[in-house]
Scaffold this active site. Structure first.
Site, PDB file in Angstrom:
ATOM      1  N   ASP A   8       0.859  -1.184   0.000  1.00  0.00           N
ATOM      2  CA  ASP A   8       0.000   0.000   0.000  1.00  0.00           C
ATOM      3  C   ASP A   8       0.896   1.236   0.000  1.00  0.00           C
ATOM      4  O   ASP A   8       2.125   1.125  -0.202  1.00  0.00           O
ATOM      5  CB  ASP A   8      -0.990  -0.027   1.183  1.00  0.00           C
ATOM      6  N   HIS A   9       0.308   2.423   0.237  1.00  0.00           N
ATOM      7  CA  HIS A   9       1.101   3.660   0.199  1.00  0.00           C
ATOM      8  C   HIS A   9       2.195   3.661   1.262  1.00  0.00           C
ATOM      9  O   HIS A   9       3.298   4.139   1.029  1.00  0.00           O
ATOM     10  CB  HIS A   9       0.179   4.876   0.383  1.00  0.00           C
ATOM     11  N   CYS A  73       2.869  -3.294   4.097  1.00  0.00           N
ATOM     12  CA  CYS A  73       2.083  -2.110   4.460  1.00  0.00           C
ATOM     13  C   CYS A  73       2.791  -1.459   5.647  1.00  0.00           C
ATOM     14  O   CYS A  73       3.964  -1.740   5.892  1.00  0.00           O
ATOM     15  CB  CYS A  73       0.617  -2.457   4.737  1.00  0.00           C
ATOM     16  N   GLY A  74       2.114  -0.589   6.378  1.00  0.00           N
ATOM     17  CA  GLY A  74       2.792   0.107   7.462  1.00  0.00           C
ATOM     18  C   GLY A  74       3.282  -0.842   8.537  1.00  0.00           C
ATOM     19  O   GLY A  74       4.436  -0.795   8.959  1.00  0.00           O
ATOM     20  N   THR A  75       2.377  -1.719   8.981  1.00  0.00           N
ATOM     21  CA  THR A  75       2.723  -2.687  10.022  1.00  0.00           C
ATOM     22  C   THR A  75       2.909  -4.099   9.481  1.00  0.00           C
ATOM     23  O   THR A  75       3.421  -4.962  10.191  1.00  0.00           O
ATOM     24  CB  THR A  75       1.602  -2.763  11.071  1.00  0.00           C
ATOM     25  N   GLY A  76       2.409  -4.365   8.292  1.00  0.00           N
ATOM     26  CA  GLY A  76       2.371  -5.729   7.752  1.00  0.00           C
ATOM     27  C   GLY A  76       1.164  -6.505   8.255  1.00  0.00           C
ATOM     28  O   GLY A  76       0.927  -7.639   7.829  1.00  0.00           O
ATOM     29  N   GLY A  78      -2.425  -5.438   8.509  1.00  0.00           N
ATOM     30  CA  GLY A  78      -3.672  -5.364   7.730  1.00  0.00           C
ATOM     31  C   GLY A  78      -3.575  -6.139   6.432  1.00  0.00           C
ATOM     32  O   GLY A  78      -4.495  -6.881   6.048  1.00  0.00           O
ATOM     33  N   HIS A 106       7.395 -24.702   9.517  1.00  0.00           N
ATOM     34  CA  HIS A 106       6.231 -25.378  10.108  1.00  0.00           C
ATOM     35  C   HIS A 106       4.915 -25.043   9.419  1.00  0.00           C
ATOM     36  O   HIS A 106       4.004 -25.867   9.397  1.00  0.00           O
ATOM     37  CB  HIS A 106       6.111 -25.004  11.591  1.00  0.00           C
ATOM     38  N   ASN A 107       4.790 -23.824   8.898  1.00  0.00           N
ATOM     39  CA  ASN A 107       3.491 -23.385   8.359  1.00  0.00           C
ATOM     40  C   ASN A 107       3.467 -23.294   6.837  1.00  0.00           C
ATOM     41  O   ASN A 107       2.421 -23.006   6.257  1.00  0.00           O
ATOM     42  CB  ASN A 107       3.100 -22.017   8.948  1.00  0.00           C
ATOM     43  N   ARG A 117       6.925   0.468   8.500  1.00  0.00           N
ATOM     44  CA  ARG A 117       7.123   1.424   9.597  1.00  0.00           C
ATOM     45  C   ARG A 117       7.816   0.765  10.782  1.00  0.00           C
ATOM     46  O   ARG A 117       7.959   1.373  11.837  1.00  0.00           O
ATOM     47  CB  ARG A 117       5.769   2.013  10.008  1.00  0.00           C
ATOM     48  N   ARG A 140       5.005 -34.059  10.262  1.00  0.00           N
ATOM     49  CA  ARG A 140       3.794 -33.801  11.055  1.00  0.00           C
ATOM     50  C   ARG A 140       3.181 -32.432  10.715  1.00  0.00           C
ATOM     51  O   ARG A 140       1.983 -32.218  10.906  1.00  0.00           O
ATOM     52  CB  ARG A 140       4.091 -33.905  12.545  1.00  0.00           C
ATOM     53  N   HIS A 141       3.990 -31.546  10.188  1.00  0.00           N
ATOM     54  CA  HIS A 141       3.479 -30.211   9.852  1.00  0.00           C
ATOM     55  C   HIS A 141       2.611 -30.236   8.593  1.00  0.00           C
ATOM     56  O   HIS A 141       1.724 -29.400   8.429  1.00  0.00           O
ATOM     57  CB  HIS A 141       4.640 -29.233   9.692  1.00  0.00           C
TER      58      HIS A 141
HETATM   59  C1  RB5 Z   1      -1.901   2.858   6.568  1.00  0.00           C
HETATM   60  O1  RB5 Z   1      -1.871   4.049   7.247  1.00  0.00           O
HETATM   61  C2  RB5 Z   1      -1.785   1.686   7.510  1.00  0.00           C
HETATM   62  O2  RB5 Z   1      -2.951   1.563   8.249  1.00  0.00           O
HETATM   63  C3  RB5 Z   1      -1.474   0.419   6.741  1.00  0.00           C
HETATM   64  O3  RB5 Z   1      -0.327   0.602   6.011  1.00  0.00           O
HETATM   65  C4  RB5 Z   1      -1.232  -0.819   7.582  1.00  0.00           C
HETATM   66  O4  RB5 Z   1      -0.299  -0.578   8.577  1.00  0.00           O
HETATM   67  C5  RB5 Z   1      -2.442  -1.521   8.053  1.00  0.00           C
HETATM   68  O5  RB5 Z   1      -2.372  -2.571   8.680  1.00  0.00           O
END
Ligand code: RB5
Length: 155
Positions: A8-9, A73-76, A78, A106-107, A117, A140-141
């Site tokens: 994403d952005h 994404c920002g946190t990975g 979402g 394993h997965n 971020r 087993r996995h």
């Molecule tokens: C965007 O601001 C942020 O919400 C997205 O990149 C992500 O971190 C969502 O999980």
């Protein structure tokens, strides 16, 4: 192995860096970018919604053979939640080497999700290397991964 990569952005700069890094190492990389809408129109940079990118990469990975994805994404978080809605996708948001290693062993994850971020680029590159190099342990996995497939059919 073919790699499909999108963001994403918030993940855009790291996504470009990861694509360049992996291409320089000789990997086949398809950068789906973050600039499309479902009808193919260009998207405003502030509106690069992560569920759309997750769907694009997830469906390509799920329908491909010997194909894996990287989503940023920002946190990975979402983008990972969204990708896991697609049958056949096992996506994990990882912040360290241990998580990536065991998510593969394993997965049998087929999509690695990263937070732009959270991670420095060099650190993210190492996680991508590990994602691509680490085999699935099977045994087993394999039975447990099969049980995940059964859950997809059940709900
Ligand atoms: C965007 O601001 C942020 O919400 C997205 O990149 C992500 O971190 C969502 O999980």
């Amino acid at each position: 192995m073919k790699l499909i990569i999108g963001s994403d952005h918030a993940g855009y700069t790291l996504k470009d860096a990861v694509c360049s890094y992996l291409r320089a190492k000789g990997h086949e990389v398809q950068d789906v970018g973050a600039t499309f809408l479902p009808d193919g129109e260009m998207m405003d940079p502030s509106q690069r919604h992560y569920p759309l990118v997750a769907e694009r990469v997830g469906t390509e990975v799920a329908s491909g053979t010997d194909t894996r994805g990287i989503l940023i994404c920002g946190t990975g978080i979402g983008i990972g939640i969204a990708a896991n809605k697609i049958p056949g996708i096992r996506a994990a948001t990882c912040t360290n080497h241990f998580e990536v290693r065991y998510a593969r062993l394993h997965n049998d994850i087929n999509i690695l999700c990263l937070g732009a971020r959270i991670l420095a680029p060099e650190f993210a590159f190492e996680l991508c290397d590990l994602f691509l190099e680490t085999p699935f342990e099977g045994g087993r996995h394999a039975m447990r991964v099969e049980m995940i497939r059964e859950l997809e059919k059940k709900y």
